[in-house]
Design an enzyme around this catalytic site. Structure first.
Site, short mmCIF file in Angstrom:
data_model
loop_
_atom_site.label_atom_id
_atom_site.label_comp_id
_atom_site.label_asym_id
_atom_site.label_seq_id
_atom_site.Cartn_x
_atom_site.Cartn_y
_atom_site.Cartn_z
N ASP A 103 17.10 -51.21 -22.97
CA ASP A 103 16.21 -50.20 -23.53
C ASP A 103 15.72 -50.74 -24.89
O ASP A 103 14.79 -51.52 -24.94
CB ASP A 103 17.03 -48.90 -23.62
N THR A 107 22.21 -53.02 -27.78
CA THR A 107 23.53 -53.24 -27.19
C THR A 107 23.71 -54.71 -26.81
O THR A 107 24.67 -55.36 -27.23
CB THR A 107 23.72 -52.36 -25.93
N LYS A 131 13.25 -51.77 -19.73
CA LYS A 131 12.20 -50.90 -20.28
C LYS A 131 11.62 -51.60 -21.51
O LYS A 131 11.97 -51.26 -22.64
CB LYS A 131 12.82 -49.57 -20.76
N ASP A 159 23.60 -42.93 -15.94
CA ASP A 159 23.97 -41.51 -15.96
C ASP A 159 23.06 -40.70 -16.87
O ASP A 159 22.38 -41.23 -17.74
CB ASP A 159 25.40 -41.36 -16.47
N ARG A 165 25.70 -41.18 -11.64
CA ARG A 165 25.91 -42.63 -11.55
C ARG A 165 25.99 -43.08 -10.09
O ARG A 165 25.69 -44.22 -9.76
CB ARG A 165 27.21 -43.04 -12.25
P1 IMP Z 1 19.93 -50.30 -25.60
O1 IMP Z 1 21.02 -50.75 -26.54
O2 IMP Z 1 18.98 -49.36 -26.24
O3 IMP Z 1 19.24 -51.44 -24.90
O4 IMP Z 1 20.66 -49.37 -24.59
C1 IMP Z 1 21.08 -49.69 -23.39
C2 IMP Z 1 22.00 -48.59 -22.90
O5 IMP Z 1 21.41 -47.28 -23.07
C3 IMP Z 1 22.20 -48.76 -21.42
O6 IMP Z 1 23.32 -49.56 -21.15
C4 IMP Z 1 22.36 -47.33 -20.94
O7 IMP Z 1 23.72 -46.97 -21.01
C5 IMP Z 1 21.58 -46.49 -21.93
N1 IMP Z 1 20.26 -46.13 -21.37
C6 IMP Z 1 19.05 -46.54 -21.79
N2 IMP Z 1 18.05 -46.03 -21.07
C7 IMP Z 1 18.64 -45.24 -20.14
C8 IMP Z 1 18.13 -44.43 -19.07
O8 IMP Z 1 16.91 -44.32 -18.79
N3 IMP Z 1 19.05 -43.77 -18.33
C9 IMP Z 1 20.39 -43.85 -18.56
N4 IMP Z 1 20.91 -44.61 -19.55
C10 IMP Z 1 20.05 -45.30 -20.34
#
Ligand code: IMP
Ligand code: MG
Length: 178
Positions: A103, A107, A131, A159, A165
């Site tokens: 996203d 992370t 995304k 989730d 999930r």
């Molecule tokens: P990032 O650190 O923003 O890339 O977040 C990634 C984490 O956010 C993923 O491992 C998911 O646990 C959570 N996440 C991001 N988008 C979604 C979504 O559309 N549905 C569910 N979980 C999401």
């Protein structure tokens, strides 16, 4: 399955299975002969990981990691709280990180730095979903299952407040509908 939201299918179970086998075949070629450690990020990656490792025609060691993600401003510094660490060494070995969705990228950016410090021979990243429109930090991603628009999705490990999930497809949650 009993659901309390309306969930619209975005990616079907058969499309996910086909794409997972495709990625598995490509990785099997690319990683042949390597000393491979597959790292699953809990909880979200467990379903995609289970499918993907079975599509790998390779000897692999499987290990899991769980990290706390903070939504705040300081996260780009690379700090990350490890709630559960790998149970194996990765020094000199080839690492394949499996994620459910990228996203903002924060992370994986942090996890990648933590693992890089342990001096693996290489790090690859594979994610079921991407995304890109939401990205805040760049992370090198080697394999993407599907690139999606900015929807909140559930299923295949993903989730909404701990639920959905186990849906075998990827769906978009429509809020406020019973
Ligand atoms: P990032 O650190 O923003 O890339 O977040 C990634 C984490 O956010 C993923 O491992 C998911 O646990 C959570 N996440 C991001 N988008 C979604 C979504 O559309 N549905 C569910 N979980 C999401
Ligand atoms: Mg996750």
């Amino acid at each position: 399955m009993k659901k309390s939201h309306h969930i619209e299918t975005l990616i079907s179970e058969s499309d996910i299975q086909r794409r997972t086998r495709e990625i598995g075949a490509a990785l099997s070629k690319e990683l042949a002969g390597k000393d491979l450690v597959v790292v699953g990020l809990l909880n979200g990656s467990f379903i995609f990981m289970a499918d993907l490792v079975r599509a790998l025609d390779l000897d692999v060691e499987v290990s899991f990691m769980r990290v706390a993600s903070y939504g705040g401003q300081t996260v780009t510094t690379g700090e990350v709280k490890i709630l559960h660490d790998l149970d194996c060494t990765i020094q000199g070995r080839d690492v394949l990180i499996i994620e459910d969705i990228i996203d903002t990228g924060l992370t994986l950016y942090k996890v990648r730095n933590v693992l890089k410090d342990r001096q693996p021979a290489s790090i690859r990243i594979v994610t079921l979903l991407d995304k890109p429109s939401r990205r805040r930090v760049e992370v090198p991603v080697d394999y993407v299952g599907f690139t999606i628009e900015d929807h909140f999705v559930v299923g295949c490990g993903l989730d909404a407040a701990g639920r959905y999930r186990n849906l075998p497809y990827i769906g978009v949650v429509t809020p406020g509908e019973a």
